[in-house]
Every structure is written in structure tokens, then in C-alpha cells.
Design an enzyme around this catalytic site. Structure first.
Site, PDB file in Angstrom:
ATOM      1  N   CYS A 142       0.836  -1.216   0.000  1.00  8.33           N
ATOM      2  CA  CYS A 142       0.000   0.000   0.000  1.00  8.33           C
ATOM      3  C   CYS A 142       0.873   1.270   0.000  1.00  8.33           C
ATOM      4  O   CYS A 142       1.607   1.503  -0.940  1.00  8.33           O
ATOM      5  CB  CYS A 142      -0.975  -0.034   1.168  1.00  8.33           C
ATOM      6  SG  CYS A 142      -2.386   1.091   0.926  1.00  8.33           S
ATOM      7  N   HIS A 235      -4.275  -4.938   0.234  1.00  5.74           N
ATOM      8  CA  HIS A 235      -3.998  -5.526   1.542  1.00  5.74           C
ATOM      9  C   HIS A 235      -4.484  -6.966   1.593  1.00  5.74           C
ATOM     10  O   HIS A 235      -5.499  -7.283   2.224  1.00  5.74           O
ATOM     11  CB  HIS A 235      -4.691  -4.716   2.641  1.00  5.74           C
ATOM     12  CG  HIS A 235      -4.067  -3.387   2.911  1.00  5.74           C
ATOM     13  ND1 HIS A 235      -2.948  -3.231   3.694  1.00  5.74           N
ATOM     14  CD2 HIS A 235      -4.405  -2.143   2.494  1.00  5.74           C
ATOM     15  CE1 HIS A 235      -2.622  -1.940   3.756  1.00  5.74           C
ATOM     16  NE2 HIS A 235      -3.491  -1.261   3.036  1.00  5.74           N
ATOM     17  N   GLU A 237      -3.313  -9.165   3.277  1.00  6.21           N
ATOM     18  CA  GLU A 237      -3.133  -9.671   4.644  1.00  6.21           C
ATOM     19  C   GLU A 237      -4.302  -9.337   5.564  1.00  6.21           C
ATOM     20  O   GLU A 237      -4.376  -9.852   6.690  1.00  6.21           O
ATOM     21  CB  GLU A 237      -1.840  -9.116   5.246  1.00  6.21           C
ATOM     22  CG  GLU A 237      -1.888  -7.678   5.737  1.00  6.21           C
ATOM     23  CD  GLU A 237      -1.813  -6.617   4.635  1.00  6.21           C
ATOM     24  OE1 GLU A 237      -1.820  -5.416   4.966  1.00  6.21           O
ATOM     25  OE2 GLU A 237      -1.745  -6.999   3.447  1.00  6.21           O
TER      26      GLU A 237
END
Length: 304
Positions: A142, A235, A237
């Protein structure tokens, strides 16, 4: 093999409850193996949540991974207990003479600021420069991706008319690239950002390759041609409820925030979001560890 972390790190208990194989430092010392050494520069305000999310992504590998956490000294964490930072995080001065197989640079809630106005920008530039000789492969996430692209290539970020917020479909552009090995023809990634990296800017740089793209949210993955640095705008994750927490937080603040795209079932924020990105997120990090960290880093890491 598992990830190796500090015995007292809060993420340990959370990951063990998920049946994720975690090895503490005490047990790891009994094994005759060189683990991969990974340093995570955590720039997110929610330190513990981000630690847990990334450690989960690194855990699904046959490799033993030794993880260290890095903080900036020019910006003090205000959302995480100081004792946690002192116990589990290193500073750049403490690690600058070490070598690492891989590094992860997280996002940060500073994307609407000019890079040079971020208080830890000079320190981050020093870390980026150090990584050229002390880290084999780096995954930027990001804002960390935007910062890395700007530092190395002068590629700007551009303001969006409204926040890119939700779970978006992406398409791999090179299924023969090892980072994308096993990816579906369409895969989903959470995005949460006010700025973008444009296709036209990357296309002008001969040293970069765009690996995946969304017709809605734009570029997702970028690689340099040596496969030493990767840049992810989204993202993978994130937990299932991370976007929900952002949405309700901003609503409570009275901000003009739209429902995250393709997230709540039937766009009903009272319903539990479905996680549609876990498998590809795990696959991306596993491919990175296997093909670009483990396979290419010299066994004697000091010869890097």
C-alpha cells in the site's frame, strides 16, 4: 515449517488458536537449520493487528521463517503500548549491520501527505537505501509500495476523487511469473486508499513490470525486473473484519464514507463480511518466500 517469533509476542496466542504452526525462539534453538531471516518495518498504527496479519501470511510455508520487527525512531507509535514497542521492536541502528533474506514494508495512514512531509521520510529513505545491499527481496504494501516507487523511480501517487474502498476483482497479466503461480484468472484483494499509482506512470519505467490489474481499482502488483522488489497496492493480509472496522470508525466520526465495494453481503453492513481473499493472499506471500527469498538468497547470508 513454522514462523519463529518471540515467545511473548501477543500474536503467538492468536495464531495458535487458529491452528497455525508457530515456533518460539526457545524451541527453534534446538533445530539445526538456517531459517529465512525476515524483517518487518511496521508503519501501521495498529501494530499488534498488523503483526498478526502478516505473521499469518508467512506461516503457510515449508520453510522456517525467523521474523524481526522494525520501528522508526523519528515517529513514536501512539496507538500501541510503549512497553510492547520496547520489548518486540528494533530500531534501524540496532539492525543496520545485519543481513536479511527478505523485508516487508507495511502501509501507513499518511498517503494524503506529500512524501517529504512525513516526519519519518528521511529515516525511511535511509532504510530503503540500506536494503539495496542488506536485504535480498522486499515486499512493499500500500503506502509502503508508493513510497518505494517514489524513492527508487520518482513515480508519483495521484489523489482519487473518492476513497478506493472494498474488495475488488483483479486479473493476473503474466501467469508465468512465479509470484502469480497458482493464481486464479480472477482474484480478489481488499483496497483502502485515497491515492493511486497509475498504469501510465509505471509503463514509462523500463525497469518495472505490472503483474496484475483491476478495471475498477487499477494496478495491484508490480515487480522490478530483477524480482528483488515487489509492490502491492492492496492488503491481501487483512482480516475479514478489517474493512468493517474502518467503515464503522469513519461513520462514527461523521465522515462521508461509502459502503466498501463488494464486501458486506447484499451491501448490508449488519451482516458478517465473507472472506474471499485469504487463499490468494497466502499464495502470494508463500510464492514470494519460496521463489524470491528462499530460492535466490545465498545460503551464507553475509555474502549478500
Amino acid at each position: 515449517m513454522p514462523i519463529k517469533i518471540n515467545d511473548k509476542l501477543p500474536a503467538k496466542e492468536s495464531l495458535e488458536k487458529e491452528n497455525i504452526f508457530v515456533m518460539t525462539e526457545t524451541r527453534a534453538q534446538t533445530q539445526d537449520i538456517r531459517p529465512l531471516k525476515i524483517i518487518i518495518l511496521n508503519l501501521m498504527p495498529t501494530k499488534i493487528a498488523t503483526e498478526t496479519q502478516l505473521l499469518r501470511m508467512l506461516s503457510n510455508s515449508p520453510l522456517q521463517v525467523d521474523v524481526e520487527l522494525l520501528q522508526t525512531v523519528t515517529h513514536k507509535a501512539s496507538h500501541t503500548d510503549e512497553e510492547h514497542m520496547l520489548t518486540f521492536y528494533k530500531t534501524f541502528d540496532e539492525i543496520k549491520d545485519k543481513k536479511y533474506d527478505g523485508m516487508i514494508v507495511t502501509g501507513a495512514p499518511v498517503e494524503q501527505m506529500d512524501f517529504e512531509d512525513v516526519d519519518y521520510w528521511p529515516e525511511l529513505c535511509e532504510i530503503f537505501e540500506w536494503s539495496k545491499t542488506n536485504v535480498y527481496s522486499t515486499m512493499h504494501i500500500c503506502w509502503g509500495a508508493q513510497a518505494g516507487l517514489y524513492y527508487r523511480y520518482g513515480i508519483p501517487k495521484h489523489d482519487l476523487p473518492e476513497k478506493m474502498f472494498g474488495v475488488f476483482p483483479h486479473k493476473p497479466l503474466d501467469l508465468f511469473h512465479p509470484l502469480l503461480r497458482g493464481f486464479d484468472d480472477t482474484y480478489f484483494v481488499p483496497q483502502s486508499r485515497h491515492t493511486e499509482t497509475r498504469f501510465s506512470d509505471i509503463a514509462l519505467c523500463k525497469d518495472l513490470q505490472i503483474l496484475s490489474y483491476s478495471e475498477i481499482s487499477g494496478i495491484h502488483l508490480i515487480s522490478d525486473l530483477e524480482c528483488r522488489n515487489f509492490y502491492a497496492t492492496g492488503h491481501s493480509e487483512y482480516d475479514a473484519d478489517t474493512l468493517a472496522k474502518e467503515y464503522f470508525r469513519d461513520k462514527e466520526k461523521g465522515l462521508d464514507i461509502k459502503l466498501p465495494y463488494n464486501y458486506f453481503p447484499n451491501d448490508d453492513p449488519t451482516k458478517q463480511p465473507l472472506m474471499t481473499w485469504r487463499n490468494v493472499g497466502t499464495l502470494m506471500f508463500t510464492n514470494w518466500l519460496n521463489y524470491f527469498v528462499y530460492q535466490k538468497t545465498p545460503y551464507d547470508i553475509n555474502s549478500l
